[in-house]
Design a protein around this motif. Structure first.
Motif, PDB file in Angstrom:
ATOM      1  N   GLY A 198       5.683  -4.376   7.582  1.00  0.00           N
ATOM      2  CA  GLY A 198       6.237  -3.115   8.041  1.00  0.00           C
ATOM      3  C   GLY A 198       5.435  -1.951   7.502  1.00  0.00           C
ATOM      4  O   GLY A 198       4.711  -2.073   6.511  1.00  0.00           O
ATOM      5  N   HIS A 199       5.563  -0.820   8.179  1.00  0.00           N
ATOM      6  CA  HIS A 199       4.857   0.374   7.711  1.00  0.00           C
ATOM      7  C   HIS A 199       5.676   1.614   8.044  1.00  0.00           C
ATOM      8  O   HIS A 199       6.507   1.624   8.965  1.00  0.00           O
ATOM      9  N   GLY A 200       5.438   2.651   7.262  1.00  0.00           N
ATOM     10  CA  GLY A 200       6.074   3.928   7.515  1.00  0.00           C
ATOM     11  C   GLY A 200       5.130   5.056   7.166  1.00  0.00           C
ATOM     12  O   GLY A 200       4.376   4.963   6.189  1.00  0.00           O
ATOM     13  N   GLN A 210       0.865  -1.180   0.000  1.00  0.00           N
ATOM     14  CA  GLN A 210       0.000   0.000   0.000  1.00  0.00           C
ATOM     15  C   GLN A 210       0.903   1.232   0.000  1.00  0.00           C
ATOM     16  O   GLN A 210       1.713   1.407   0.918  1.00  0.00           O
ATOM     17  N   LEU A 211       0.759   2.036  -1.031  1.00  0.00           N
ATOM     18  CA  LEU A 211       1.611   3.200  -1.206  1.00  0.00           C
ATOM     19  C   LEU A 211       0.750   4.411  -1.528  1.00  0.00           C
ATOM     20  O   LEU A 211       0.125   4.466  -2.590  1.00  0.00           O
ATOM     21  N   GLY A 257       3.892  -7.995   3.968  1.00  0.00           N
ATOM     22  CA  GLY A 257       3.052  -6.810   3.793  1.00  0.00           C
ATOM     23  C   GLY A 257       3.827  -5.534   4.051  1.00  0.00           C
ATOM     24  O   GLY A 257       4.621  -5.458   4.996  1.00  0.00           O
ATOM     25  N   GLU A 258       3.613  -4.535   3.209  1.00  0.00           N
ATOM     26  CA  GLU A 258       4.347  -3.274   3.334  1.00  0.00           C
ATOM     27  C   GLU A 258       3.400  -2.094   3.123  1.00  0.00           C
ATOM     28  O   GLU A 258       2.543  -2.121   2.236  1.00  0.00           O
ATOM     29  N   GLN A 259       3.578  -1.068   3.933  1.00  0.00           N
ATOM     30  CA  GLN A 259       2.810   0.170   3.799  1.00  0.00           C
ATOM     31  C   GLN A 259       3.771   1.353   3.744  1.00  0.00           C
ATOM     32  O   GLN A 259       4.720   1.428   4.533  1.00  0.00           O
ATOM     33  N   SER A 260       3.510   2.260   2.827  1.00  0.00           N
ATOM     34  CA  SER A 260       4.298   3.487   2.718  1.00  0.00           C
ATOM     35  C   SER A 260       3.342   4.660   2.548  1.00  0.00           C
ATOM     36  O   SER A 260       2.728   4.829   1.489  1.00  0.00           O
ATOM     37  N   LEU A 261       3.195   5.447   3.600  1.00  0.00           N
ATOM     38  CA  LEU A 261       2.304   6.608   3.581  1.00  0.00           C
ATOM     39  C   LEU A 261       3.151   7.860   3.791  1.00  0.00           C
ATOM     40  O   LEU A 261       3.859   7.984   4.791  1.00  0.00           O
TER      41      LEU A 261
END
Length: 362
Positions: free
Chosen positions: A299-301, A239-240, A268-272
């Motif tokens: 991970g997420h950021g 998710q970007l 799973g990866e999130q980049s917001l």
């Protein structure tokens, strides 16, 4: 319409959206004024469909394999998606079938409210690309059900370009074994918007990606809320989201990943990321992880900031005017949100739309 119970800011999932103006918009009547859509078609082969105020315009369409009629959007629990009803369009591709070029769909609204459902089903190893563009005024509400069988591939790209009113879209997806779904959204109009998605990975080794760019200025409010649920092992998701807010705009992105007990080996990866163009604007970002499996990589950021002053100074020292310098840096900020669009012509068209919003010459 005034009797419809709409979500309010008191609801956690809707706290950044403002739906208070929807009853008045829905009570208005569409003007039905014709509008040229030549500038919205992308120069690629494939089916073309035009909807005006939610009604199919057969005289200006070439549907190909797309069927017009009953459609199951599978959005019964979504506050806005359930309004789409059962009328709309369907795309069903059999095993090993593929569309000839992207399916292009243009939605034109002339005021009031219109709702439309979509039902996309891809059988084993089928491949499709869908490009949707939304223009006009009023409230355009869409809901789509996406079902991908084993090894199916689907790319969905959407441009929300309304001059006024409200744009809402809700996706519900089931992604089978080794299937792949990518949804890229560009919000670059003058209307407010709300984008929702609930993507469920039901087969092993499946892939899901959702994201896009939310570009807001004046007093606009853009809100995106997507959930990816991993219900099978060895799945991957990305998710970007890139949110840009200028003047008094509010842009918000909420991304959630759910991993069930059976979804071991999930990645799973999130980049917001949010960019504030003015101190009077606001960006809200909310990454979430809910993990019940013990062998996962998630991970997420989330970061919010302003344009880098050193970069602005560097561009100014090279003779680039401040407005253009800001546009260049902002374009670089949102570029990766559109990079996942597969077809070159479609990606370039979306980038040109973003550049136009940024005041750049495409």
């Amino acid at each position: 319409m005034s009797l419809l119970a709409l979500p309010s800011a008191r609801d956690e999932a809707w706290r950044w959206s403002d739906l208070s103006g929807l009853p008045a918009i829905a009570d208005a009547k569409p003007t039905g004024q014709p509008r040229s859509v030549d500038d919205l078609w992308i120069d690629t082969p494939g089916p073309r469909l035009l909807f005006v105020d939610g009604a199919y315009d057969a005289s200006r369409s070439n549907p190909g394999p797309v069927q017009i009629g009953p459609a199951d959007a599978n959005a019964g629990r979504h506050a806005l998606g359930k309004l789409a009803g059962s009328t709309g369009w369907t795309l069903t591709l059999g095993r090993d079938c593929a569309t000839e070029g992207p399916v292009q769909i243009v939605h034109v609204a002339t005021g009031g409210a219109n709702h439309l459902a979509a039902d996309i089903r891809l059988d084993e190893d089928a491949q499709a690309s869908i490009v949707e563009s939304f223009v006009g005024e009023g409230w355009v509400n869409r809901a789509a059900s996406l079902r991908l069988a084993r090894s199916a591939r689907l790319m969905v790209a959407r441009r929300f370009l309304h001059e006024s009113g409200f744009q809402s879209h809700a996706d519900t997806a089931e992604i089978g074994q080794a299937a792949s779904l990518t949804i890229a959204s560009l919000v670059a109009g003058e209307a407010d918007s709300r984008l929702d998605g609930h993507l469920t990975i039901t087969g092993i080794e499946a892939f899901a990606e959702a994201g896009g760019a939310l570009l807001g200025r004046k007093k606009q409010r853009h809100d995106a809320a997507f959930v990816v649920r991993h219900a099978a092992a060895h799945g991957q998701s990305r998710q970007l989201w890139r949110a840009v807010a200028d003047e008094q705009a509010v842009t918000s992105a909420s991304a959630r990943v759910e991993v069930t007990r059976d979804a071991q080996k999930t990645d799973g990866e999130q980049s917001l990321r949010g960019l504030l163009m003015a101190r009077t604007a606001a960006v809200n970002l909310k990454p979430e992880l809910e993990i019940f499996a013990d062998d996962v990589k998630c991970g997420h950021g989330a970061t919010v900031g302003e344009l880098d002053r050193n970069s602005l100074f560097y561009l100014a020292s090279r003779g680039i005017p401040p407005v253009e310098a800001r546009a260049i840096l902002t374009h670089a900020f949102v570029a990766d949100a559109l990079a996942r669009i597969g077809e070159d012509a479609v990606r370039e068209a979306f980038e040109a739309t973003a550049n136009s919003w940024l005041g750049m010459i495409a």
